[in-house]
Design an enzyme around this catalytic site. Structure first.
Site, PDB file in Angstrom:
ATOM      1  CG  HIS B  77      -9.601  -3.621   0.473  1.00 48.24           C
ATOM      2  ND1 HIS B  77      -8.446  -3.328   1.174  1.00 48.24           N
ATOM      3  CD2 HIS B  77     -10.278  -4.502   1.241  1.00 48.24           C
ATOM      4  CE1 HIS B  77      -8.448  -4.022   2.302  1.00 48.24           C
ATOM      5  NE2 HIS B  77      -9.533  -4.728   2.369  1.00 48.24           N
ATOM      6  N   GLY B 123      -4.260   1.200  -1.786  1.00 45.94           N
ATOM      7  CA  GLY B 123      -4.762   0.044  -2.522  1.00 45.94           C
ATOM      8  C   GLY B 123      -3.694  -1.042  -2.584  1.00 45.94           C
ATOM      9  CD  GLU B 373      16.350   0.421   2.398  1.00 46.68           C
ATOM     10  OE1 GLU B 373      15.547  -0.482   2.757  1.00 46.68           O
ATOM     11  OE2 GLU B 373      17.523   0.453   2.804  1.00 46.68           O
TER      12      GLU B 373
END
Lengths: 640, 640
Positions: B77, B123, B373
């Site tokens: 951001h 983001g 993962e």
């Protein structure tokens, strides 16, 4: 004093014997099943014996007793020893262990709540501690029950970030009723774990995450019980017991050896050899029992207040413009007024999802979970397991972060409620990383989940009430833009029911939308109307179950022609749900949706660019009706 | 010495001025856009100025230069300051910053690789460090390039477990070329972060995770540059620079204040006030440039070897029984022989997914990622960004853990390959936690992803080759049970093409299967044949793109009747893909699939219990044909 020392020694010997008894049970059960994970049971055996028959207080005949301590087996592949411990503790006959992994047995390959002593399903590693956090929040913050939550983890699963999310939140909330135990056997499935037998790594990490860590030899019963005692006296933080163990402990030919992770011992010689080694140590049986809850002298649990999904009347005016995300927060806050079981969680987005409205109204029942969606959902599952109705919210796209936890919640038969805000490209300038375009597909695929997608305020408020009243996972998708109220406040809404918003006998096609696309469809309706084309417009509202009956009826009445429009991927959302539901009836379903990675821009620009705005809908309707006309013409002429 | 000290002071002043210049750029751009996150840019400004104009070595005109250092803005951001730094560094005109967030600009709300200086989209918080791990593995282990990977993180995102997965793997692999910088501004989106301005927490955690931590005042340029220098000399581990900062730094009315997270300053008075405060400090411009890579004197990068998806001929005999998961590993190992860009990753399941076959053949190009993962996928995305073709594998159900990383990979335009093994209930006794029933829905919804589902060995080997040769995300679903080879070794396979396995002119219905259900369909075919019912059988192979043409043709030739059968949820998998593709043509699609949470049992028992075995298929076909006959009868009599 000497008497007491001898008694302690006797107890230690009995607990050690119980450890070996559980080892034997685990080997016999897995060998009978012909598959499973006995070696990981053997490393955990002494820890499990100590927790069940020394530390834990639990009314075995009443697993629902809120005063019970709780035990979560995060390393779910050690299920056989969990079942063994419950059986040896009197929950069910030991003989039943031999039904392990059979289709007609509830003793599944990994623990599930098909047996009442299991509150949350495990087997996807690294999730148990989050559930434990939820249980500990329930005891410590909501019900003020002085019990303990034990979570047994493996060292392999410490690589899962969700463990550290849970660890951070647990110390943030000072959960001194949460005791994590790490069975450091050093061996993973396919090779040694990252740190092998180095327990110091885990010790330092838990301390750095604000826990009190206690390191022990996980096969030294005196050390284990001392650590469990010490854990009860740490007042200001959660406690991690880091136990150095050996996988396959007690059976010489598998102990600390690779290649035995998911392998049962063969009946006959292999099992016989193992039992011959273990049985002498299991001889001192004593009269070990799980300690009852009564001995604690805890206060009575609060009287259960009745769950209610009633709340103050819906009060929105026709045409009033509100974002469904705002209404979510407001409706949840209202629901909280009448239903004390409703709690809310958020991942530092409460000012965007509007769950802050609930927080302001009910600060004691709101838990800020910070930017850690996996743990937020796992915590909610833990709260649900204790009877709460947790609503967890964040941007819908970030719920993808917790998809494994949501999947496991379904196996846990959880009463989890999720709200995902900021659906689709209509969020605008923030760009694709913040746009949920997969959430409907993701949530529809969760077995038993309900998926609701309100388009405006009245339906959004009803969605929240329906979610609370429904037993099971419910997902509510909310939107960022404001939309006008189109339903009267007394409009009835049901799970599994769509709303026909525009209908006439002349309708030539049915347009199905949801959220912002419903309003694009309504605008297209006006444009087409002016051109003499009559379209039926349906608000999907419930994606799962989908209202096949209404859709079928509408399709049949409109040339067997349906056009779906969604602010979502073309795969797995409204279009596929509708096609999957009515194509068996020969109804032709055409789809509009987002078919590429979108970019930043103004909402209206993006709806247009990705072909889901009023203009795209009207154009597609015209094209489809032209096509349908052409298709009909040859037929007509043939008949003529 | 004095000269040098003065020069250093000058440089420090110039870097400070650049920090303010970047602040001004960020404020102007977001104000022009009318949205965005300027305050988080301001906290990071001095850190970004120091990395870009002091530490980093980068050929700005050639972002593809493999010798470039890399910079990943994990706190996506703060995109405006990233764009500002590249603009001030000469990548593009500073004036272009004013196009921020506009539809026709590539300067999106959060960074994406639409601009070539961004390798991975960010983001969704907490993912950048994993991508950095992939880049650092590429430099340190594969290409032996002596460059540095800088990853700038926010303190809020440190709550994401994926950060700690990455941190653990980075120290495990001793990635001394990875430098993480944490901008601890203490404020999240909706409230202060868990630890506010307490930088010690992060310092201790990184140290506990095996990193060297260096704490600095993030607005003291001399401290920052000293830390960046020190980071270069730490030889045996990754380095974390923990920087104490203030959100909104430099603009008095927003500095360290809540409520300014996602808010642009208003043009006019607000912006004017801010610029009046910042401009004096931005006056010493100097002649700062990004340092060139040449100065390093690094060795030349290895000559790029041509990518090839050719490998030794497929060599399976008709009828030979193999599990597609085994073939995956074998095919990948073979592919590795001829294509040096192919690398593999696994999450401690390599003996189940059979990626261990690749590991044994190409140990230098295999990365064990342990049970984490999210980081495995993020690391693979980092490797792909550096030109590798990463195949990451685990149980298909555990790929749900990384769904957000996969979603972001699509936005990153990543060349990521995923293999999920242990599809569906056919895994048997391990139970539902290990059964993938959502993976097809999940992967189909990823924009631009290709989804392949081979049923036997020949198609599985082709799936691996097709995946390597295709640019973009490809998912391969493999199965646990062995299935017989049904295709000749020279059978051609294509992405987007199904295989018609049984076909005659008398076919009354088309049955579509994939994986184990293809063989159940073939068994049902035999049974039905014996009863005089002729069915067409289609192997779906490619779920996305789905072969609408073949399906349509088959449907049309078989009474417009299709029955799909899948070892997957009824939502979002084969059934929905087929219905979504052909219902527009009026073809009736009926679905068989798993419609509830399954339990443990033998594979055959489970296929039967959930209605997807040969018997269920044959029964449904009979019922559908009876129905179709009944439906036709009245028509016939009407005509008659």
């Amino acid at each position: 004093m000497e008497q007491s020392a001898r008694t302690n020694q006797d107890l230690t010997r009995e607990l050690e014997a119980m450890g070996n008894r559980l080892r034997i049970d685990s080997i016999v059960a897995t060998s009978e099943a012909g598959s499973g994970h006995p070696s990981t049971c053997l490393s955990a055996a002494d820890l499990v014996a100590a927790v069940f028959f020394y530390a834990m207080r639990y009314e075995v005949s009443n697993p629902k007793n809120p005063l019970n301590d709780r035990f979560v087996l995060s390393k779910g592949h050690a299920a056989p020893i969990l079942y063994a411990a419950w059986a040896e503790g009197g929950a069910f006959p030991v003989e039943r262990l031999k039904t392990l992994r059979k289709f007609d047995s509830d003793l599944e390959g990994h623990p599930t709540p098909r047996i009442p002593w299991v509150e949350v399903a495990t087997g996807s590693l690294g999730q148990g501690l989050s559930c434990g956090v939820g249980m500990a929040l329930n005891s410590g913050y909501l019900e003020k029950i002085d019990n303990r939550i034990y979570v047994l983890m493996g060292d392999g699963e410490m690589a899962e970030g969700s463990v550290w999310e849970a660890a951070a939140l647990a110390s943030y909330y000072k959960l001194n009723n949460l005791i994590g135990i790490v069975d450091v056997n050093g061996l993973g499935q396919s090779q040694p774990t990252m740190y092998g037998h180095d327990t110091g790594v885990y010790h330092r990490r838990f301390e750095a995450f604000g826990w009190r860590a206690i390191s022990v030899d996980g096969h030294d019963m005196a050390q284990i019980t001392a650590a469990l005692d010490e854990a009860l006296s740490v007042g200001d933080k959660p406690v991690a017991i880091i136990a150095a163990t050996k996988k396959g402990k007690g059976v010489s030919f598998i102990e600390d050896k690779e290649g035995w992770h998911g392998k049962a011992l063969k009946k006959g010689e292999e099992v016989d050899r193992a039992l011959a080694e273990l049985e002498p140590g299991a001889a001192v049986t004593g009269a070990l029992k799980v300690k009852p809850v009564k001995e604690r002298g805890a206060q009575a649990p609060p009287a259960g207040e009745p769950a209610s999904s009633e709340s103050a009347p819906v009060q929105y005016a026709m045409g009033q413009e509100l974002a469904t995300r705002e209404v979510y927060g407001a409706a949840l806050a209202k629901l909280g007024d009448t239903n004390p079981l409703v709690v809310a969680l958020d991942g530092d987005t409460k000012n965007s999802t509007y769950s802050e409205k609930f927080m302001k109204a009910h600060p004691d029942r709101f838990f800020e979970c910070f930017i850690a969606e996996q743990n937020m959902v796992g915590t909610a599952v833990g709260l649900a397991a204790m009877g709460k109705i947790p609503f967890a919210s964040t941007f819908a796209c970030f719920l993808t972060r917790a998809y494994d936890q949501i999947r496991m919640a379904a196996i846990s038969q959880s009463n989890l409620k999720l709200c995902g805000s900021h659906a689709g490209v209509s969020i605008g300038e923030d760009g694709p990383s913040q746009m949920a375009l997969e959430d409907l597909a993701m949530m529809r695929a969760v077995e038993g989940a309900t998926v609701l997608y309100p388009s405006e305020a009245v339906s959004a408020e009803h969605a929240v009430r329906l979610a609370a009243a429904h037993a099971g996972i419910v997902y509510i998708r909310t939107s960022r833009p404001k939309t006008p109220v189109i339903y009267p406040v007394d409009e009835p809404f049901e799970i599994g029911k769509a709303k026909v918003v525009k209908r006439s006998d002349e309708d030539e096609i049915t347009i199905v939308g949801g959220g912002v696309t419903l309003f694009e469809a309504l605008s297209a309706y006006d444009v087409l109307k002016a051109e003499g084309i009559s379209a039926r417009v349906v608000d999907i509202f419930s994606l799962k179950p989908v209202d096949a009956e209404t859709l079928r009826e509408c399709g049949r009445e409109t040339n067997n022609l349906i056009l779906t429009v969604e602010d979502h991927s073309l795969c797995g959302g409204i279009g596929d749900a509708v096609a999957g539901a009515v194509s068996a009836d020969g109804i032709r379903v055409h789809k509009l949706g987002v078919g590429e990675v979108p970019r930043s821009g103004e909402p209206a620009e993006l709806l247009a660019a990705y072909g889901i705005d009023r203009k795209a809908i009207a154009e597609r309707v015209r094209a489809l009706l032209r096509q349908a006309g052409q298709t009909r013409e040859p037929d007509d002429s043939a008949r003529g």
